[in-house]
Design an enzyme around this catalytic site. Sequence first.
Site, PDB file in Angstrom:
ATOM      1  NE  ARG A 235     -28.397 -19.748 -58.542  1.00 38.79           N
ATOM      2  CZ  ARG A 235     -27.075 -19.494 -58.975  1.00 38.79           C
ATOM      3  NH1 ARG A 235     -26.325 -18.534 -58.345  1.00 38.79           N
ATOM      4  NH2 ARG A 235     -26.810 -20.155 -60.210  1.00 38.79           N
TER       5      ARG A 235
ATOM      6  NE  ARG B 208     -24.800 -14.430 -58.275  1.00 42.03           N
ATOM      7  CZ  ARG B 208     -24.724 -15.603 -59.173  1.00 42.03           C
ATOM      8  NH1 ARG B 208     -25.024 -15.899 -60.345  1.00 42.03           N
ATOM      9  NH2 ARG B 208     -24.112 -16.792 -58.333  1.00 42.03           N
TER      10      ARG B 208
ATOM     11  CG  HIS C 213     -23.100 -19.698 -55.113  1.00 44.72           C
ATOM     12  ND1 HIS C 213     -22.101 -20.583 -55.820  1.00 44.72           N
ATOM     13  CD2 HIS C 213     -23.950 -19.314 -56.115  1.00 44.72           C
ATOM     14  CE1 HIS C 213     -22.117 -20.349 -57.212  1.00 44.72           C
ATOM     15  NE2 HIS C 213     -23.225 -19.561 -57.363  1.00 44.72           N
TER      16      HIS C 213
ATOM     17  CG  HIS D 121     -25.807 -22.924 -55.818  1.00 43.54           C
ATOM     18  ND1 HIS D 121     -26.436 -24.238 -56.324  1.00 43.54           N
ATOM     19  CD2 HIS D 121     -25.780 -22.148 -57.112  1.00 43.54           C
ATOM     20  CE1 HIS D 121     -26.773 -23.916 -57.490  1.00 43.54           C
ATOM     21  NE2 HIS D 121     -26.283 -22.914 -58.199  1.00 43.54           N
TER      22      HIS D 121
ATOM     23  CG  LEU E  55     -21.814 -24.841 -58.408  1.00 46.10           C
ATOM     24  CD1 LEU E  55     -23.102 -24.120 -57.338  1.00 46.10           C
ATOM     25  CD2 LEU E  55     -21.291 -23.598 -59.064  1.00 46.10           C
TER      26      LEU E  55
ATOM     27  CD  GLU F  46     -30.590 -21.499 -61.130  1.00 50.98           C
ATOM     28  OE1 GLU F  46     -31.630 -20.893 -61.361  1.00 50.98           O
ATOM     29  OE2 GLU F  46     -29.635 -20.692 -60.447  1.00 50.98           O
TER      30      GLU F  46
ATOM     31  CD  GLN G 150     -27.527 -16.446 -55.124  1.00 43.87           C
ATOM     32  OE1 GLN G 150     -26.679 -16.741 -56.007  1.00 43.87           O
ATOM     33  NE2 GLN G 150     -28.662 -15.831 -55.494  1.00 43.87           N
TER      34      GLN G 150
ATOM     35  CG  PHE H 121     -30.017 -20.542 -65.030  1.00 41.75           C
ATOM     36  CD1 PHE H 121     -29.803 -21.766 -65.897  1.00 41.75           C
ATOM     37  CD2 PHE H 121     -29.065 -20.173 -64.260  1.00 41.75           C
ATOM     38  CE1 PHE H 121     -28.670 -22.335 -65.786  1.00 41.75           C
ATOM     39  CE2 PHE H 121     -27.787 -20.590 -64.125  1.00 41.75           C
ATOM     40  CZ  PHE H 121     -27.663 -21.905 -64.899  1.00 41.75           C
TER      41      PHE H 121
END
Length: 551
Positions: A271, A370, A335, A227, A237, A240, A225, A112
């Site tokens: 991100r 995050r 997000h 996304h 969504l 990721e 955040q 990730f």
Amino acid sequence: MITHDILIVGAGLAGMRAAIAAPPDLNVALLSKVHPVRSHSVAAQGGINAAIGEQDSWEAHAYDTAKGGLYLGDQDAIEAMCREAPQDILELERMGVIFSRTPEGRIAQRPFGGAGFPRTCYAADRTGHALLHAMYEQLMKRRCRVYEEWYVTALLVEQGRCCGVMAWDLVHGGLQALRAKAVILATGGSGRVFSTSTNAVINTGDGMALAYRAGLPLEDMEFVQFHPTTLKDTGILITEGARGEGGYLLNTLGERFMKRYAPEQMELATRSTVSLAIGQEIQEGRGVDGCVLLDLRHLGRTRILERLPQIRELALEFAGLDPIETPIPIRPGAHYQMGGVQTNAWGETGLPGLFAAGECACVSVHGANRLGGNSLLETIVFGRRAGTRAAAAIRDYDLRPVPEDVLKSEEQRLNTLLTNPGPERAWQIRDDLGKTMSLNLGIFRTKQSMQEALGAIQALKARANRMCVQDKGRIFNTDLIQALELQCLLDIADTIVVSALGREESRGAHYRADFPTRNDSAWLRHTVSHRQEDGPQLSYAPVTITRFPPA
């Protein structure tokens, strides 16, 4: 009078994990405005982080988390989360979570963004679904009481201690007082402040607003955040994990443009970096009809069907294309709220008897940005910690009846809302709030745009005072609940804008075009919002630095 030892508001992963952590001899109950398995935790796709690989370590995980959060995260909490993660993953496995596996039978892990190792454990691209249902089974096994479809309107605070909540029973109608020796807020995020969001419609910042109105501070609310990959037009969504499996981001020229912004990490940069890059490509005319493309075609049919089945279903159903054959049009969307109710590493707030965990809390482990896979981990680690600490804190506390005047005061507030002649409707104001925030507090922010948002929010608050609840009944009055949710959204939006105006630098998810650089000498500190009659009052608090000095 309804009484419990521990009352948990919110029945997503953080709430259920807190309930399971409490000793079985305690009277524990959960209260939720939806059925527990409809909580937003079920929508998490990509995975949950833990350093269980042979070459990985919790120290490396902690470093990546601190660095990814631009060093604004409190490192004592980060260390606790990363150190305890492996054991929590194994505990989840024992509870029955069906993780994806390697050919050798080990829990599979994918890379990730911002991580030095592939440490994201996953269940295909439905990880939240797998976790939540396994947790709900444990909840049923323990026979925990669940108040399903109840909405908390206020915290009960007496003599400097939280001792329960006031809540509206949607199914039967009417206000009830629920007494508890400890209350844990686990109500999730506030993504519905924005019009384009990956969040469910229930994510209206209720727990944050409850604590804020009770006099507790909210921390780091400016850090929202975005996304990088949500479906164009819908904001749904796209995990990721799609990039973790090797997906490419392409502009209108067919370039993998991330080579200009993060040449080493490419699509697996943090991100905030990827979202800013996508925004820049679109802004400079290299977008594709207001978005960019996520290309999975080279992964092949077999891998997509095995690792990303839900992403294919979403693309087919909501974009009318098959990612096996066609790139997916994506753009950033709101997000996750990095800020929230200020707590320590055990979920304790500044009000005795009140705890918070999950996205509604700011522990703070995420800092300014995050990392993917850390949000599910936060719910599990700090849900467990909050449940454990709440259980230890209640043993010597006795409950007393709720004073009549307290109940009458809250009933009067709701009756005023029900009898307000209008003409404004909650959904109209909520729609205008979302558009205002998306336009002015998105990926790129300036003083002018945020001041415009602040003025608009004051006007929206005035309109909310004239709000009409058309349904005058008491049974399943969702019109009333929407009005109460709107009041929460307006409070949260206020703190986001004022906190963002105050922070004159760019850090992680907070990018100011008029202050484009990070400034550790002036702004390596937490923003703390206190409620006042004329709006949020800001103060600042130091960041806890242990083993990773800012770099």
